[in-house]
Design an enzyme around this catalytic site. Structure first.
Site, PDB file in Angstrom:
ATOM      1  N   PHE A 244       0.517  -1.075   0.308  1.00  0.00           N
ATOM      2  CA  PHE A 244       0.147  -0.083   0.340  1.00  0.00           C
ATOM      3  C   PHE A 244       0.914   1.352  -0.087  1.00  0.00           C
ATOM      4  CE2 PHE A 244      -3.024   2.879   1.145  1.00  0.00           C
ATOM      5  CZ  PHE A 244      -4.721   2.162   1.007  1.00  0.00           C
TER       6      PHE A 244
ATOM      7  N   HIS B 235     -10.643   6.627   9.078  1.00  0.00           N
ATOM      8  CA  HIS B 235      -9.700   4.923   8.786  1.00  0.00           C
ATOM      9  C   HIS B 235      -8.191   4.899   8.600  1.00  0.00           C
ATOM     10  CE1 HIS B 235      -9.606   1.533   7.389  1.00  0.00           C
ATOM     11  NE2 HIS B 235      -8.721   1.618   6.542  1.00  0.00           N
TER      12      HIS B 235
HETATM   13  N1  INI Z   1      -2.316   0.345   4.401  1.00  0.00           N
HETATM   14  C1  INI Z   1      -2.051   1.501   4.329  1.00  0.00           C
HETATM   15  O1  INI Z   1      -0.438   0.899   4.208  1.00  0.00           O
HETATM   16  N2  INI Z   1      -1.707   2.457   4.386  1.00  0.00           N
HETATM   17  C2  INI Z   1      -2.446   3.380   4.143  1.00  0.00           C
HETATM   18  O2  INI Z   1      -2.628   4.747   4.760  1.00  0.00           O
HETATM   19  C3  INI Z   1      -3.794   2.597   4.814  1.00  0.00           C
HETATM   20  N3  INI Z   1      -5.113   3.716   4.251  1.00  0.00           N
HETATM   21  O3  INI Z   1      -5.532   4.846   4.739  1.00  0.00           O
HETATM   22  O4  INI Z   1      -6.300   2.809   4.638  1.00  0.00           O
HETATM   23  C4  INI Z   1      -4.114   1.289   4.259  1.00  0.00           C
HETATM   24  N4  INI Z   1      -4.953   0.472   4.843  1.00  0.00           N
HETATM   25  C5  INI Z   1      -4.898  -0.952   3.933  1.00  0.00           C
HETATM   26  C6  INI Z   1      -4.778  -1.652   5.191  1.00  0.00           C
HETATM   27  O5  INI Z   1      -3.066  -1.561   6.399  1.00  0.00           O
HETATM   28  C7  INI Z   1      -5.510  -3.205   5.415  1.00  0.00           C
HETATM   29  O6  INI Z   1      -4.424  -3.689   4.254  1.00  0.00           O
HETATM   30  C8  INI Z   1      -6.360  -3.425   4.717  1.00  0.00           C
HETATM   31  O7  INI Z   1      -7.221  -2.923   6.205  1.00  0.00           O
HETATM   32  C9  INI Z   1      -7.011  -4.907   4.859  1.00  0.00           C
HETATM   33  O8  INI Z   1      -6.371  -5.793   5.971  1.00  0.00           O
END
Ligand code: INI
Length: 163
Positions: free
Chosen positions: A31, A97
Site C-alpha cells: 500500500f 480510517h
Molecule cells: N494501509 C496502508 O499501508 N496505508 C494506508 O494509508 C492505508 N489506508 O489509509 O487505508 C492502509 N490501509 C489498508 C490496511 O493496511 C490493510 O491492508 C487493509 O485494511 C486489509 O486488512
C-alpha cells in the site's frame, strides 16, 4: 564487549554499527508502494553499507500496514532473524480510517518485539499528506528506511551482546 572508564565504573553495554554476520528481515507493505519502495531501497542500502550481505536479508511483502505485524511475528518465531525492520506508509484521508490503521499498526509492531524478544523496528511513516511522506522517503527529511536499518543493526548487535 565495550566498556567505558576505569574498573570503578558500571559496565556499559552498547550495540554497535556493524551488520556483519547478523540476519535481518524487512517486512514492507505494498500500500503506497511509491513511498514504501523508496523506504526499502534506503533500508537495504544502509544494511549493505554496514556490512550485511544480501543472503543475510529476507524481504517480505505484505498488502498493507495492518498486515505487517502478522508477518513480523511469524518471522520472529520461525526464521531466526536478529532484527526485523517494518516499513510502511499510512497517509491521512478524509475519514477516521487513518487513525485506526496507524494506531493498530504501531501497536501490533511494538507487541511483536516485546512478545518475541526479537528487535522489531518501526519504520512506518504516518503522515497527513503525500508530500510529507515524500519528504521522509529520501528527500529533504532523509529516508526513514535508513534510520530504521540503523536502529535494527544497533539493536540486533545489542541483543547478541546481552546474550
Ligand atoms: N494501509 C496502508 O499501508 N496505508 C494506508 O494509508 C492505508 N489506508 O489509509 O487505508 C492502509 N490501509 C489498508 C490496511 O493496511 C490493510 O491492508 C487493509 O485494511 C486489509 O486488512
Amino acid at each position: 564487549m565495550k566498556t567505558r572508564g576505569s574498573g570503578r565504573h558500571a559496565r556499559t553495554i552498547e550495540g554497535d554499527c556493524s551488520g556483519e554476520g547478523l540476519r535481518f528481515a524487512i517486512v514492507v507493505s505494498r500500500f503506497n508502494e511509491y513511498i514504501t519502495s523508496k523506504l526499502l531501497e534506503g533500508c537495504e542500502n544502509t544494511l549493505a553499507r554496514h556490512g550485511a550481505k544480501p543472503e543475510q536479508i529476507d524481504v517480505v511483502w505484505v498488502p498493507g500496514a495492518l498486515e505487517i505485524a502478522t508477518a513480523a511475528r511469524q518471522i520472529a518465531r520461525r526464521r531466526g532473524a536478529d532484527a526485523i525492520v517494518c516499513l510502511g506508509c499510512v497517509i491521512r484521508g478524509d475519514t477516521s480510517h487513518y487513525d485506526h490503521v496507524a494506531r493498530e499498526t504501531a501497536r501490533g509492531i511494538a507487541e511483536v518485539g516485546r512478545r518475541t524478544g526479537v528487535p522489531t523496528v518501526f519504520g512506518v511513516l504516518t503522515c497527513d499528506t503525500l508530500e510529507q511522506a515524500i519528504e521522509r522517503a529520501g528527500t529533504k527529511m532523509g529516508n526513514a528506511g535508513r534510520s530504521a536499518a540503523l536502529a535494527a543493526i544497533e539493536m540486533a548487535s545489542l541483543v547478541r551482546k546481552i546474550g
